[in-house]
Write a protein that holds these residues in place. Structure first.
Motif, PDB file in Angstrom:
ATOM      1  N   LYS A  83       0.841  -1.203   0.000  1.00 36.04           N
ATOM      2  CA  LYS A  83       0.000   0.000   0.000  1.00 36.04           C
ATOM      3  C   LYS A  83       0.876   1.253   0.000  1.00 36.04           C
ATOM      4  CE  LYS A  83      -4.200  -1.806   1.933  1.00 36.04           C
ATOM      5  NZ  LYS A  83      -4.022  -2.882   2.943  1.00 36.04           N
ATOM      6  N   SER A  84       0.290   2.357  -0.399  1.00 34.82           N
ATOM      7  CA  SER A  84       1.034   3.629  -0.377  1.00 34.82           C
ATOM      8  C   SER A  84       1.571   3.928   1.026  1.00 34.82           C
ATOM      9  CB  SER A  84       0.139   4.782  -0.814  1.00 34.82           C
ATOM     10  OG  SER A  84      -0.132   4.685  -2.192  1.00 34.82           O
ATOM     11  N   ASP A  85       0.818   3.480   2.047  1.00 37.88           N
ATOM     12  CA  ASP A  85       1.241   3.701   3.440  1.00 37.88           C
ATOM     13  C   ASP A  85       2.523   2.973   3.794  1.00 37.88           C
ATOM     14  OD1 ASP A  85      -1.088   5.017   3.661  1.00 37.88           O
ATOM     15  OD2 ASP A  85      -2.106   3.550   4.943  1.00 37.88           O
ATOM     16  N   ASN A  86       2.925   2.052   2.936  1.00 35.31           N
ATOM     17  CA  ASN A  86       4.149   1.299   3.194  1.00 35.31           C
ATOM     18  C   ASN A  86       5.361   1.885   2.478  1.00 35.31           C
ATOM     19  OD1 ASN A  86       1.872  -1.259   2.888  1.00 35.31           O
ATOM     20  ND2 ASN A  86       2.989  -0.948   4.805  1.00 35.31           N
ATOM     21  N   ASP A 209       7.686  -8.158   3.177  1.00 31.37           N
ATOM     22  CA  ASP A 209       6.682  -8.422   4.206  1.00 31.37           C
ATOM     23  C   ASP A 209       6.508  -7.142   5.008  1.00 31.37           C
ATOM     24  OD1 ASP A 209       5.121  -9.122   6.317  1.00 31.37           O
ATOM     25  OD2 ASP A 209       6.548 -10.537   7.212  1.00 31.37           O
ATOM     26  N   VAL A 210       5.481  -6.363   4.639  1.00 32.80           N
ATOM     27  CA  VAL A 210       5.312  -5.059   5.280  1.00 32.80           C
ATOM     28  C   VAL A 210       4.554  -5.153   6.606  1.00 32.80           C
ATOM     29  CG1 VAL A 210       5.561  -3.671   3.190  1.00 32.80           C
ATOM     30  CG2 VAL A 210       3.308  -4.571   3.821  1.00 32.80           C
ATOM     31  N   THR A 211       4.323  -6.390   7.079  1.00 30.80           N
ATOM     32  CA  THR A 211       3.799  -6.517   8.441  1.00 30.80           C
ATOM     33  C   THR A 211       4.942  -6.565   9.453  1.00 30.80           C
ATOM     34  OG1 THR A 211       3.806  -8.941   8.441  1.00 30.80           O
ATOM     35  CG2 THR A 211       1.801  -7.845   7.597  1.00 30.80           C
ATOM     36  N   GLU A 238       6.814  -1.281   7.264  1.00 34.84           N
ATOM     37  CA  GLU A 238       5.573  -1.371   8.025  1.00 34.84           C
ATOM     38  C   GLU A 238       4.979   0.040   8.186  1.00 34.84           C
ATOM     39  OE1 GLU A 238       3.139  -1.347  11.591  1.00 34.84           O
ATOM     40  OE2 GLU A 238       5.175  -0.521  11.541  1.00 34.84           O
ATOM     41  N   ALA A 239       3.664   0.178   8.105  1.00 33.86           N
ATOM     42  CA  ALA A 239       3.020   1.489   7.961  1.00 33.86           C
ATOM     43  C   ALA A 239       3.348   2.474   9.089  1.00 33.86           C
ATOM     44  CB  ALA A 239       1.506   1.305   7.836  1.00 33.86           C
ATOM     45  N   ARG A 240       3.416   1.989  10.346  1.00 37.63           N
ATOM     46  CA  ARG A 240       3.689   2.942  11.433  1.00 37.63           C
ATOM     47  C   ARG A 240       5.119   3.453  11.374  1.00 37.63           C
ATOM     48  NH1 ARG A 240       1.445  -0.742  16.039  1.00 37.63           N
ATOM     49  NH2 ARG A 240       2.295  -2.083  14.422  1.00 37.63           N
ATOM     50  N   ALA A 244       6.309   7.407  10.715  1.00 35.05           N
ATOM     51  CA  ALA A 244       7.193   8.153  11.624  1.00 35.05           C
ATOM     52  C   ALA A 244       8.145   9.075  10.851  1.00 35.05           C
ATOM     53  CB  ALA A 244       7.986   7.176  12.505  1.00 35.05           C
ATOM     54  N   PHE A 245       8.451   8.719   9.614  1.00 35.58           N
ATOM     55  CA  PHE A 245       9.316   9.593   8.804  1.00 35.58           C
ATOM     56  C   PHE A 245       8.689  10.985   8.636  1.00 35.58           C
ATOM     57  CE2 PHE A 245      11.341   5.655   7.612  1.00 35.58           C
ATOM     58  CZ  PHE A 245      12.636   6.006   7.247  1.00 35.58           C
ATOM     59  N   ASN A 246       7.355  11.022   8.642  1.00 34.43           N
ATOM     60  CA  ASN A 246       6.679  12.306   8.435  1.00 34.43           C
ATOM     61  C   ASN A 246       6.957  13.308   9.547  1.00 34.43           C
ATOM     62  OD1 ASN A 246       5.432  11.747   5.944  1.00 34.43           O
ATOM     63  ND2 ASN A 246       3.965  10.428   7.001  1.00 34.43           N
ATOM     64  N   LYS A 247       7.415  12.788  10.705  1.00 29.14           N
ATOM     65  CA  LYS A 247       7.704  13.693  11.809  1.00 29.14           C
ATOM     66  C   LYS A 247       9.034  14.417  11.618  1.00 29.14           C
ATOM     67  CE  LYS A 247       5.090  11.084  15.191  1.00 29.14           C
ATOM     68  NZ  LYS A 247       5.113  10.395  16.486  1.00 29.14           N
ATOM     69  N   VAL A 248       9.912  13.854  10.813  1.00 31.23           N
ATOM     70  CA  VAL A 248      11.256  14.460  10.713  1.00 31.23           C
ATOM     71  C   VAL A 248      11.658  14.851   9.297  1.00 31.23           C
ATOM     72  CG1 VAL A 248      12.116  13.232  12.758  1.00 31.23           C
ATOM     73  CG2 VAL A 248      12.434  12.209  10.494  1.00 31.23           C
ATOM     74  N   ARG A 249      10.926  14.377   8.294  1.00 34.44           N
ATOM     75  CA  ARG A 249      11.431  14.591   6.938  1.00 34.44           C
ATOM     76  C   ARG A 249      11.234  16.029   6.472  1.00 34.44           C
ATOM     77  NH1 ARG A 249       7.637  14.107   2.446  1.00 34.44           N
ATOM     78  NH2 ARG A 249       5.540  13.971   3.290  1.00 34.44           N
TER      79      ARG A 249
END
Ligand SMILES: *Cc1c(COP(=O)(O)O)cnc(C)c1O
Length: 368
Positions: A83-86, A209-211, A238-240, A244-249
């Motif tokens: 998924k895009s979230d991954n 395996d994005v789980t 994995e999506a979470r 988390a990258f969104n907090k620092v990128r």
């Protein structure tokens, strides 16, 4: 600003750069290189469709890029069956390594990698204040068992492993990599740097395996896609972890032209097979050149070949310097015993022919 205003980290860090650029060397020499075979760039160039899309986009460059990288993430998710979230898109793997180290490292956090592995990662670890623990290569391969042992011993939350490896071009099969992934200790994250995976045999990449939140895979448009100067790469995980990258990128860090070029090259299904074929031929040619000069080439599955110069690091350095004097840019591994080699990137015939002409001159000069 007075020096005392810097953080203690900046005051104490030595001024190092992971790689001196060929342009720096050219300025020092006062002339350009004749053959640029040192940075593992793809001298065969990007997809023609990407070139056209980027040319069309040039006039729109007054617009910022999409900070979400939405369309590219969607296309990458489709290609990889996730998924895009991954997917996290960034300014090359280098920037993503920077963000990830920032997310995980605080003062003196232990980090495990291989001695002589990709130096930009080490740069980011030091810059974030972490402490590097390095294990030796084993037979010119990164050593998964040694990495795991060191990670357990130091309780490192971050382990770096590249497959195929840079600078040696060696690789491990998917079962070995999967076993490494399976054994990542609780509380640790494995960075699986797959910058060269498009060149590797089908069996080198374990299934995604994005789980699993204990591994993040990094890929780039710099190598097989031939877009190093556009600075664009991505991570799959994995999506979470990805979120988390969104907090620092740097949210507007990926430039618009790169986004458009990357998307177009993904849609060009002929590009990668074409490049693989050209790289394959160029690898064979480099091997031939090495052997003709009494040297041996390591088996490589990347877009470069490590040539064993047959002696120590000082000798390989002399070969490298001799080549630079002859106008040929190559690089070499930083530590023994890998530094008995020079590292030659694949590239078009014309560049390899200059290498073929100059290598015997350099070697003869060293023997005189
Ligand atoms: C070239 C390379 C990279 C750099 O990738 P960018 O996307 O250009 O930042 C990352 N890792 C390894 C092992 C490389 O050789």
């Amino acid at each position: 600003m007075s020096g005392s205003s810097y953080t203690s980290l900046v005051r104490d860090l030595p001024s190092t750069v992971p790689f001196v650029g060929p342009e720096t060397q050219e300025r020092a020499m006062g002339r350009p290189f004749r053959a640029r075979l040192g940075a593992n760039e793809n001298g065969f160039g990007p997809s023609q469709k990407a070139v056209e899309a980027m040319a069309r986009a040039a006039g729109e460059v007054w617009q910022y890029g999409d900070p979400e990288n939405h369309d590219l993430k969607k296309a990458l998710a489709d290609v990889h069956g996730v998924k895009s979230d991954n997917i996290i898109v960034g300014e090359g793997i280098d920037a993503l390594l920077g963000y990830l180290t920032q997310m995980i490292i605080t003062d003196k956090t232990p980090v495990v990698t291989s001695l002589g592995a990709y130096p930009t990662f080490n740069f980011h670890v030091s810059r974030a204040g972490g402490t590097l623990h390095m294990v030796p290569f084993h037979g010119d391969h990164e050593d998964p068992e040694a990495l795991l042992t060191k990670a357990k011993e130091t309780k490192a939350p971050l382990i770096y492993f590249a497959n195929p490896d840079n600078p040696m071009g060696t690789w491990h099969n998917a079962d070995v990599v999967q076993s490494l992934i399976d054994q990542v200790p609780d509380g640790s994250l494995l960075i699986l740097d797959e910058a060269y995976i498009e060149f590797a045999p089908a069996g080198a990449a374990p299934p995604l395996d994005v789980t699993n939140d204990k591994v993040i895979r990094f890929r780039t448009f710099s190598k097989a896609y031939g877009m190093a100067g556009a600075r664009i790469g991505y991570g799959i995980g994995e999506a979470r972890l990805i979120d988390a990258f969104n907090k620092v990128r740097n949210h507007f860090g990926v430039n618009r032209i790169a986004q458009i070029g990357a998307l177009a090259s993904l849609h060009d299904e002929e590009h990668i097979p074409r490049v693989r074929e050209l790289v394959n031929r160029a690898r064979n040619r480099i091997k031939q050149i090495a052997e003709k000069n009494g040297l041996s080439a390591l088996e490589s599955t990347a877009n470069f070949v490590a040539i064993d110069c047959g002696r120590d690091g000082a000798y390989a350095k002399a070969v490298l310097n001799g080549l630079a004097e002859q106008g040929v840019f190559v690089r070499m591994p930083g530590v023994p015993p890998q530094n008995r080699c020079i590292r030659v990137s694949t590239g078009p015939d014309a560049a390899l022919e200059i290498f073929a002409e100059t290598l015997p001159i350099v070697i003869a000069g060293l023997q005189a």
